[in-house]
Enzyme design. Structure first.
Site, PDB file in Angstrom:
ATOM      1  N   LYS A 166     121.250  62.940   6.563  1.00  0.00           N
ATOM      2  CA  LYS A 166     121.618  61.536   6.804  1.00  0.00           C
ATOM      3  C   LYS A 166     123.108  61.378   7.130  1.00  0.00           C
ATOM      4  CE  LYS A 166     120.458  59.289   3.254  1.00  0.00           C
ATOM      5  NZ  LYS A 166     121.378  58.468   2.463  1.00  0.00           N
ATOM      6  N   ARG A 221     119.130  50.409  -2.293  1.00  0.00           N
ATOM      7  CA  ARG A 221     118.473  51.521  -2.940  1.00  0.00           C
ATOM      8  C   ARG A 221     117.100  51.138  -3.501  1.00  0.00           C
ATOM      9  NH1 ARG A 221     120.777  56.375  -3.853  1.00  0.00           N
ATOM     10  NH2 ARG A 221     123.002  56.126  -3.674  1.00  0.00           N
ATOM     11  N   ARG A 264     121.797  76.750   0.163  1.00  0.00           N
ATOM     12  CA  ARG A 264     123.228  76.458   0.139  1.00  0.00           C
ATOM     13  C   ARG A 264     123.940  77.378  -0.823  1.00  0.00           C
ATOM     14  NH1 ARG A 264     123.582  70.126  -0.846  1.00  0.00           N
ATOM     15  NH2 ARG A 264     122.921  69.491   1.230  1.00  0.00           N
ATOM     16  N   ARG A 310     125.084  76.248  -6.641  1.00  0.00           N
ATOM     17  CA  ARG A 310     125.342  75.183  -7.617  1.00  0.00           C
ATOM     18  C   ARG A 310     124.056  74.816  -8.347  1.00  0.00           C
ATOM     19  NH1 ARG A 310     128.904  71.455  -3.727  1.00  0.00           N
ATOM     20  NH2 ARG A 310     126.885  71.428  -2.697  1.00  0.00           N
ATOM     21  N   ARG A 366     115.065  65.783  -7.849  1.00  0.00           N
ATOM     22  CA  ARG A 366     115.799  64.739  -7.122  1.00  0.00           C
ATOM     23  C   ARG A 366     114.957  64.136  -6.009  1.00  0.00           C
ATOM     24  NH1 ARG A 366     120.808  67.797  -5.242  1.00  0.00           N
ATOM     25  NH2 ARG A 366     121.221  66.005  -3.929  1.00  0.00           N
TER      26      ARG A 366
END
Ligand code: ZN
Length: 221
Positions: A18, A93, A132, A165, A176
């Site tokens: 996004k 949201r 990542r 991470r 999430r």
């Protein structure tokens, strides 16, 4: 009908790209990208009454209330740089905030052009984010698939071993994504019922997604 304004909302799960796509649209259309985080930080740095209110809420570790967000968004959308349009990212949201935004836009005499929904599956998001890697020394971000370091798992700049991470671990990403889906599904439905949502298949590369978004915006003209 020729639109000279792009009043847009960007929706999409974490990892949908996004931010990157919004940045490219901003460059092409010359409209501001308004993310909730930046908006809050900007407000605090201005030192206005509103900014000071935000500051004290944030310093106390509380969530910024919907009422305060209402004032902030209204203030931000009435700024001059929004005359040609804007991209809202991270707001609304939930459905309550969407209704508040309707009111804000009514009061400012603005009309929502479209909601761009970057749709991408949980599997794809997990694949992207769990690849990542970050350099713990200089914070440079890599991706083992799309942005590989030159030497296996070492940072290009300082040879430090890269790490994953906590937030980027598959279990965390899935959680999430699920939280996001639960919150956002009613919002997507809200705009779908008003024929304002445009669903973009965001499973491809950034370039591909950019192209689809640009073509879509072109058609709105
Ligand atoms: Zn490094």
């Amino acid at each position: 009908m020729r639109m000279n304004k792009y009043n847009l909302i960007f929706l999409g799960p974490p990892g949908a790209g996004k931010g990157t796509v919004a940045k490219d649209v901003v460059e092409r259309l010359g409209v501001p990208h308004i993310s909730t985080g930046d908006m809050l930080r900007d407000a605090v740095s201005t030192g206005t009454d509103l900014g000071n209110k935000v500051k004290s809420v944030m310093e106390s570790g509380q969530l910024v209330s919907d009422e305060l967000l209402f004032d902030l968004v209204k203030d931000r959308l009435s700024k001059r740089d929004c005359e040609k349009g804007f991209i809202l990212d991270g707001y609304p949201r939930n459905v309550n905030q969407a209704k508040a935004l309707d009111q804000i836009m009514d009061e400012l005499n603005l009309e929502l052009t479209s909601v761009i929904f970057l749709d991408v599956s949980e599997e794809e998001v997990v694949k992207r984010i769990s690849n990542r890697r970050v350099c713990p020394k200089c914070s440079r971000v890599y991706n083992l698939i799309s942005l590989q370091p030159k030497k296996d798992t070492l940072c290009d700049d300082d040879d430090t071993p890269l790490i994953q991470r906590e937030d980027d671990k598959p279990e965390t990403v899935r959680k999430r994504y699920q939280i996001y889906s639960e919150k956002t599904a009613p919002l997507v439905e809200y705009y779908r019922n008003r024929n304002q949502i445009i669903t973009i298949d965001a499973s491809g590369t950034v370039d591909k997604v950019d192209e689809i978004v640009f073509n879509t915006l072109e058609e709105l003209r």
